[in-house]
Write a protein that holds these residues in place. Structure first.
Motif, PDB file in Angstrom:
ATOM      1  N   TRP A 175       0.845  -1.200   0.000  1.00 51.05           N
ATOM      2  CA  TRP A 175       0.000   0.000   0.000  1.00 51.05           C
ATOM      3  C   TRP A 175       0.881   1.251   0.000  1.00 51.05           C
ATOM      4  O   TRP A 175       0.668   2.181  -0.763  1.00 51.05           O
ATOM      5  CB  TRP A 175      -0.912  -0.027   1.231  1.00 51.05           C
ATOM      6  N   CYS A 228      -9.422   4.267   1.422  1.00 47.83           N
ATOM      7  CA  CYS A 228      -7.963   4.402   1.429  1.00 47.83           C
ATOM      8  C   CYS A 228      -7.568   5.625   2.256  1.00 47.83           C
ATOM      9  O   CYS A 228      -8.022   6.726   1.982  1.00 47.83           O
ATOM     10  CB  CYS A 228      -7.440   4.552  -0.001  1.00 47.83           C
ATOM     11  N   ARG A 230      -5.013   7.257   2.164  1.00 46.81           N
ATOM     12  CA  ARG A 230      -4.218   8.217   1.396  1.00 46.81           C
ATOM     13  C   ARG A 230      -5.086   9.070   0.478  1.00 46.81           C
ATOM     14  O   ARG A 230      -4.967  10.272   0.441  1.00 46.81           O
ATOM     15  CB  ARG A 230      -3.161   7.485   0.564  1.00 46.81           C
ATOM     16  N   ASP A 231      -5.995   8.417  -0.278  1.00 45.85           N
ATOM     17  CA  ASP A 231      -6.729   9.170  -1.301  1.00 45.85           C
ATOM     18  C   ASP A 231      -8.254   9.018  -1.205  1.00 45.85           C
ATOM     19  O   ASP A 231      -8.983   9.546  -2.037  1.00 45.85           O
ATOM     20  CB  ASP A 231      -6.257   8.770  -2.701  1.00 45.85           C
ATOM     21  N   CYS A 248      -5.661  -0.569  -2.471  1.00 42.32           N
ATOM     22  CA  CYS A 248      -6.356   0.567  -3.061  1.00 42.32           C
ATOM     23  C   CYS A 248      -6.320   0.451  -4.576  1.00 42.32           C
ATOM     24  O   CYS A 248      -5.243   0.380  -5.168  1.00 42.32           O
ATOM     25  CB  CYS A 248      -5.682   1.859  -2.610  1.00 42.32           C
ATOM     26  N   HIS A 251      -4.394   4.018  -6.181  1.00 36.08           N
ATOM     27  CA  HIS A 251      -2.954   4.353  -6.187  1.00 36.08           C
ATOM     28  C   HIS A 251      -2.049   3.128  -6.168  1.00 36.08           C
ATOM     29  O   HIS A 251      -0.827   3.278  -6.278  1.00 36.08           O
ATOM     30  CB  HIS A 251      -2.623   5.330  -5.055  1.00 36.08           C
TER      31      HIS A 251
HETATM   32 ZN   LIG Z   1      -5.225   4.874  -2.341  1.00 39.41          ZN
END
Ligand SMILES: [Zn+2]
Length: 253
Positions: A175, A228, A230-231, A248, A251
Motif C-alpha cells: 500500500w 484508502c 491516502r486518497d 487501493c 494508487h
Molecule cells: Zn489509495
C-alpha cells in the motif's frame, strides 16, 4: 510432506490441546498457555520451512511452530506423511506422542517423535529462515521475485525465500509502495523494485518501533467498506495468495 499433511488440519476447530510432554514445549511455553492460546481457534494456513511447520491460527491467534527432528512424524487423523527421510522402523507407541490437537469433529493432529528431538513453540522467530526481510538487499529482492508469475504478495510471503513478512506487513508495504498485491511478481520494472525495497525496509522498521505488524497506517482500514487513508478511494478486499488482502484500486498499480 509435513505441510501437505498439515493442510488436512486446516479450518477445523481446536477442541483440546494435548501436551503430555512438558520438555517438548520450548521458549517458556506450558500446557496451560498452549491451551488458552489455541483452544477454540482454527488453523488457517500451513507453511513449511525446512523441518519446521508454521501454522497460522484464526482471529488474533498465535503462530504455532512445530519443529520436526530426525525422528519426528506428523499425523492427521492417524495418517502420517510419507517422508523419504523417515527411518524409524517397527512399532510405534502412543508414548511417543509428544503434542497434539484434538479437533471438535473428533479427528486430531499428533506429533509423534520416538527420539524427542522435535519441539513446539508459539510465535517462533521467523527470522531464522530464508533471507531475513529486514536485511534483504536490492539485488536479492530482484532475484527472489525473478520472472515469477505468482502474485507479488504471495512471493513476498514465501518464507523459504524471504523470512519475516506476514499478511499485515505485506499489505501495508505494498500500500505504501503503491504496488498491486495481485500483480505478477516478476513484472516490476527497476524503479518499482527500488520503491518496493525502500518501503519494505521503512515499513518493517517503523512497525517494529511502533510495536508490531498491527500498527500500520492501513491497519485501521482493514474492514469492509473502508476507504484508502491516502486518497479516500473505496478499498478493495480480495483473496490474494490465499490470504485476505486489502489494497487501493486507485494508487496501487
Ligand atoms: Zn489509495
Amino acid at each position: 510432506m509435513y505441510r501437505r499433511t498439515a493442510l488436512r488440519a486446516l479450518r477445523r476447530e481446536i477442541a483440546e490441546v494435548l501436551a503430555p510432554d512438558a520438555w517438548y514445549l520450548k521458549r517458556g511455553l506450558t500446557a496451560p498457555v498452549a491451551k488458552s492460546a489455541l483452544e477454540g481457534r482454527h488453523l488457517v494456513a500451513a507453511r513449511r520451512i525446512g523441518k519446521e511447520v508454521l501454522l497460522d491460527t484464526s482471529g488474533d491467534g498465535p503462530v504455532l511452530g512445530l519443529h520436526f527432528g530426525m525422528s519426528g512424524k506428523l499425523l492427521v487423523d492417524g495418517q502420517a506423511a510419507i517422508d523419504k527421510l523417515e527411518y524409524v522402523a517397527g512399532t510405534e507407541r502412543p508414548a511417543w506422542d509428544r503434542f497434539g490437537l484434538r479437533f471438535a469433529d473428533g479427528g486430531d493432529l499428533v506429533m509423534r517423535d520416538s527420539r524427542r528431538l522435535g519441539a513446539v513453540e508459539l510465535d517462533p522467530d521467523e527470522g531464522r529462515w530464508g533471507v531475513d526481510a529486514s536485511v534483504v538487499r536490492p539485488a536479492e529482492l530482484r532475484d527472489l521475485l525473478g520472472t515469477s508469475q505468482a502474485p507479488l504478495k504471495a512471493r513476498l510471503m514465501d518464507q523459504t525465500r524471504l523470512a519475516g513478512i506476514g499478511n499485515l506487513l505485506v499489505d501495508e508495504m505494498l500500500w505504501r509502495a503503491g504496488l498491486d498485491p495481485a500483480r505478477a511478481a516478476g513484472s516490476l520494472d527497476p524503479a518499482e523494485l527500488r520503491r518496493l525495497h525502500r518501503h519494505l525496509h521503512t515499513t518493517l522498521e517503523q512497525l517494529m518501533e511502533r510495536g508490531g505488524s498491527h500498527t500500520g497506517d492501513l491497519h485501521h482500514a482493514r474492514e469492509r467498506g473502508s476507504l484508502c487513508p491516502r486518497d479516500g478511494a473505496p478499498l478493495l478486499r480480495r483473496t490474494v495468495g490465499g490470504r485476505t488482502t486489502y489494497s487501493c484500486p486507485v494508487h496501487q498499480r
